[in-house]
Design a protein around this motif. Sequence first.
Motif, mmCIF file in Angstrom:
data_model
loop_
_atom_site.group_PDB
_atom_site.id
_atom_site.type_symbol
_atom_site.label_atom_id
_atom_site.label_comp_id
_atom_site.label_asym_id
_atom_site.label_seq_id
_atom_site.Cartn_x
_atom_site.Cartn_y
_atom_site.Cartn_z
ATOM 1 N N ALA A 9 13.080 -69.474 -39.714
ATOM 2 C CA ALA A 9 12.599 -70.885 -39.326
ATOM 3 C C ALA A 9 12.762 -70.697 -37.455
ATOM 4 C CB ALA A 9 13.630 -72.330 -38.878
ATOM 5 N N VAL A 10 11.766 -71.013 -37.567
ATOM 6 C CA VAL A 10 11.387 -70.804 -35.368
ATOM 7 C C VAL A 10 11.183 -72.469 -34.761
ATOM 8 C CG1 VAL A 10 10.136 -70.318 -33.480
ATOM 9 C CG2 VAL A 10 11.234 -67.952 -35.417
ATOM 10 N N GLU A 11 11.514 -72.730 -33.717
ATOM 11 C CA GLU A 11 10.448 -73.784 -33.622
ATOM 12 C C GLU A 11 9.735 -73.145 -32.423
ATOM 13 O OE1 GLU A 11 11.820 -77.829 -30.840
ATOM 14 O OE2 GLU A 11 13.379 -75.996 -30.874
ATOM 15 N N PHE A 12 7.968 -73.629 -32.479
ATOM 16 C CA PHE A 12 7.332 -73.030 -31.367
ATOM 17 C C PHE A 12 6.699 -74.293 -31.206
ATOM 18 C CE2 PHE A 12 6.986 -69.791 -35.341
ATOM 19 C CZ PHE A 12 6.940 -68.775 -34.039
ATOM 20 N N VAL A 13 7.038 -73.839 -29.571
ATOM 21 C CA VAL A 13 6.571 -75.541 -28.278
ATOM 22 C C VAL A 13 5.516 -74.826 -27.502
ATOM 23 C CG1 VAL A 13 7.352 -76.618 -26.344
ATOM 24 C CG2 VAL A 13 8.762 -76.104 -27.977
ATOM 25 N N CYS A 14 4.495 -75.804 -27.602
ATOM 26 C CA CYS A 14 2.783 -75.794 -26.729
ATOM 27 C C CYS A 14 2.944 -76.366 -25.475
ATOM 28 C CB CYS A 14 1.668 -76.367 -27.525
ATOM 29 S SG CYS A 14 0.581 -75.441 -26.604
ATOM 30 N N ALA A 15 3.342 -75.845 -24.053
ATOM 31 C CA ALA A 15 3.758 -76.789 -23.167
ATOM 32 C C ALA A 15 3.359 -75.215 -21.714
ATOM 33 C CB ALA A 15 5.202 -76.647 -23.166
ATOM 34 N N ASP A 16 3.618 -75.938 -21.296
ATOM 35 C CA ASP A 16 3.834 -75.097 -19.509
ATOM 36 C C ASP A 16 5.328 -74.512 -18.908
ATOM 37 O OD1 ASP A 16 3.959 -73.957 -16.683
ATOM 38 O OD2 ASP A 16 1.342 -74.713 -16.854
ATOM 39 N N LEU A 17 5.960 -73.312 -18.515
ATOM 40 C CA LEU A 17 7.588 -73.159 -19.112
ATOM 41 C C LEU A 17 7.868 -73.992 -17.106
ATOM 42 C CD1 LEU A 17 7.166 -70.841 -16.333
ATOM 43 C CD2 LEU A 17 6.132 -69.322 -17.253
ATOM 44 N N PHE A 18 6.795 -74.559 -16.430
ATOM 45 C CA PHE A 18 6.669 -75.257 -15.377
ATOM 46 C C PHE A 18 6.871 -76.671 -15.978
ATOM 47 C CE2 PHE A 18 4.393 -71.744 -13.398
ATOM 48 C CZ PHE A 18 5.367 -71.051 -13.032
ATOM 49 N N ASP A 19 6.592 -76.862 -16.678
ATOM 50 C CA ASP A 19 7.166 -78.212 -17.622
ATOM 51 C C ASP A 19 7.471 -77.886 -18.487
ATOM 52 O OD1 ASP A 19 5.225 -79.467 -15.859
ATOM 53 O OD2 ASP A 19 3.131 -79.002 -17.496
ATOM 54 N N TYR A 20 8.256 -77.424 -19.022
ATOM 55 C CA TYR A 20 9.036 -77.728 -19.887
ATOM 56 C C TYR A 20 10.858 -77.922 -19.888
ATOM 57 C CZ TYR A 20 11.817 -75.990 -24.421
ATOM 58 O OH TYR A 20 12.201 -76.148 -25.501
ATOM 59 N N ALA A 21 10.893 -78.777 -20.297
ATOM 60 C CA ALA A 21 12.442 -79.838 -20.242
ATOM 61 C C ALA A 21 13.314 -79.788 -21.433
ATOM 62 C CB ALA A 21 12.551 -80.796 -19.327
ATOM 63 N N PRO A 22 14.250 -78.645 -22.003
ATOM 64 C CA PRO A 22 14.891 -78.601 -23.312
ATOM 65 C C PRO A 22 15.942 -79.838 -22.815
ATOM 66 C CG PRO A 22 14.978 -76.789 -22.594
ATOM 67 C CD PRO A 22 14.340 -76.969 -21.126
ATOM 68 N N GLU A 23 16.024 -80.358 -23.986
ATOM 69 C CA GLU A 23 17.589 -81.017 -24.132
ATOM 70 C C GLU A 23 18.453 -80.624 -24.108
ATOM 71 O OE1 GLU A 23 17.446 -83.898 -27.480
ATOM 72 O OE2 GLU A 23 15.321 -84.962 -27.236
ATOM 73 N N ARG A 24 18.791 -79.131 -24.092
ATOM 74 C CA ARG A 24 20.044 -78.562 -24.621
ATOM 75 C C ARG A 24 19.693 -77.475 -24.178
ATOM 76 N NH1 ARG A 24 22.447 -77.641 -29.713
ATOM 77 N NH2 ARG A 24 20.302 -77.448 -30.752
ATOM 78 N N PRO A 25 20.878 -76.132 -23.283
ATOM 79 C CA PRO A 25 20.169 -75.383 -22.289
ATOM 80 C C PRO A 25 20.769 -74.250 -23.677
ATOM 81 C CG PRO A 25 22.759 -75.949 -22.403
ATOM 82 C CD PRO A 25 22.153 -77.359 -23.140
ATOM 83 N N PHE A 26 20.120 -73.188 -23.364
ATOM 84 C CA PHE A 26 20.065 -72.102 -24.374
ATOM 85 C C PHE A 26 20.961 -70.858 -23.538
ATOM 86 C CE2 PHE A 26 16.420 -73.751 -24.300
ATOM 87 C CZ PHE A 26 15.513 -73.669 -25.822
ATOM 88 N N ASP A 27 21.611 -69.691 -24.838
ATOM 89 C CA ASP A 27 22.614 -68.653 -24.614
ATOM 90 C C ASP A 27 22.058 -67.648 -23.976
ATOM 91 O OD1 ASP A 27 25.479 -70.506 -25.992
ATOM 92 O OD2 ASP A 27 23.539 -70.035 -27.571
ATOM 93 N N VAL A 28 20.700 -67.571 -24.422
ATOM 94 C CA VAL A 28 19.619 -66.485 -24.236
ATOM 95 C C VAL A 28 18.843 -66.940 -23.414
ATOM 96 C CG1 VAL A 28 18.334 -64.051 -24.735
ATOM 97 C CG2 VAL A 28 21.049 -64.176 -25.746
ATOM 98 N N VAL A 29 17.642 -66.750 -22.775
ATOM 99 C CA VAL A 29 16.305 -66.517 -22.127
ATOM 100 C C VAL A 29 15.965 -65.257 -21.675
ATOM 101 C CG1 VAL A 29 14.727 -67.387 -20.499
ATOM 102 C CG2 VAL A 29 16.827 -69.062 -21.040
ATOM 103 N N LEU A 30 14.372 -65.586 -22.800
ATOM 104 C CA LEU A 30 13.636 -64.096 -23.444
ATOM 105 C C LEU A 30 12.439 -64.259 -22.590
ATOM 106 C CD1 LEU A 30 13.282 -60.822 -24.389
ATOM 107 C CD2 LEU A 30 12.536 -62.394 -26.062
ATOM 108 N N ASP A 31 12.609 -63.285 -21.756
ATOM 109 C CA ASP A 31 10.581 -63.065 -20.762
ATOM 110 C C ASP A 31 10.464 -61.868 -20.732
ATOM 111 O OD1 ASP A 31 8.281 -62.902 -19.181
ATOM 112 O OD2 ASP A 31 9.257 -64.044 -17.577
#
Length: 207
Positions: free
Chosen positions: A91-113
Amino acid sequence: MSAMAKLVMQKFYRQANGRPELVPWHRDEPEGVLIDAIEARNGRGRVLDVGCGTGAFAVWMAERGMEVTALDLFPEALDMGRALAAKKGVAVEFVCADLFDYAPERPFDVVLDSGCLHSLVGGSVAVYKRQVLRWLAPGGELVLGHWGKRHAFDWRPIGPRRRSEATIRKIFAPELIPTHTEVVDFETPLPFGPVVRGIGYRFVRAS
């Protein structure tokens, strides 16, 4: 990202016609810094794969028990990611959005770029950093793949932006503290090559 860069990337995704191996920047195997960061968490935590591309790394992390959100601007890329996740049964949540607009409800433990920052042609590095800080929980990690500079004249008029290690560290200071660096030189076709320096970073956000 400039309009021209968007058109070029979208063209590659469309020409691949659902075959990730035909996308020039696609890789099946993650870098060592990502492997180490995920293994250290023992399958626990939330991860954002920003600019996930064909989704190979997002699926790899989900296979290791992480709760993964994969973000990309191009629907064609996300379709390939969904197909791979379905094939692997994860299971992966795939989101189509511009990174500059993306505002998730909860923070992440790891961000990969694994390629966004060095492709911000005409974009704002300062706003990118603010987004990373918005996404990351206190004590969370940024895992960054970026093209480095092998020497002072190592640059190209097109393609990903090359930055020195000192420049990358300055961009993220003082909120993000570097903990690990991995440097690998590899061959790549012209006009980007013939040799490119890839640098993998791990940063931790100060609590």
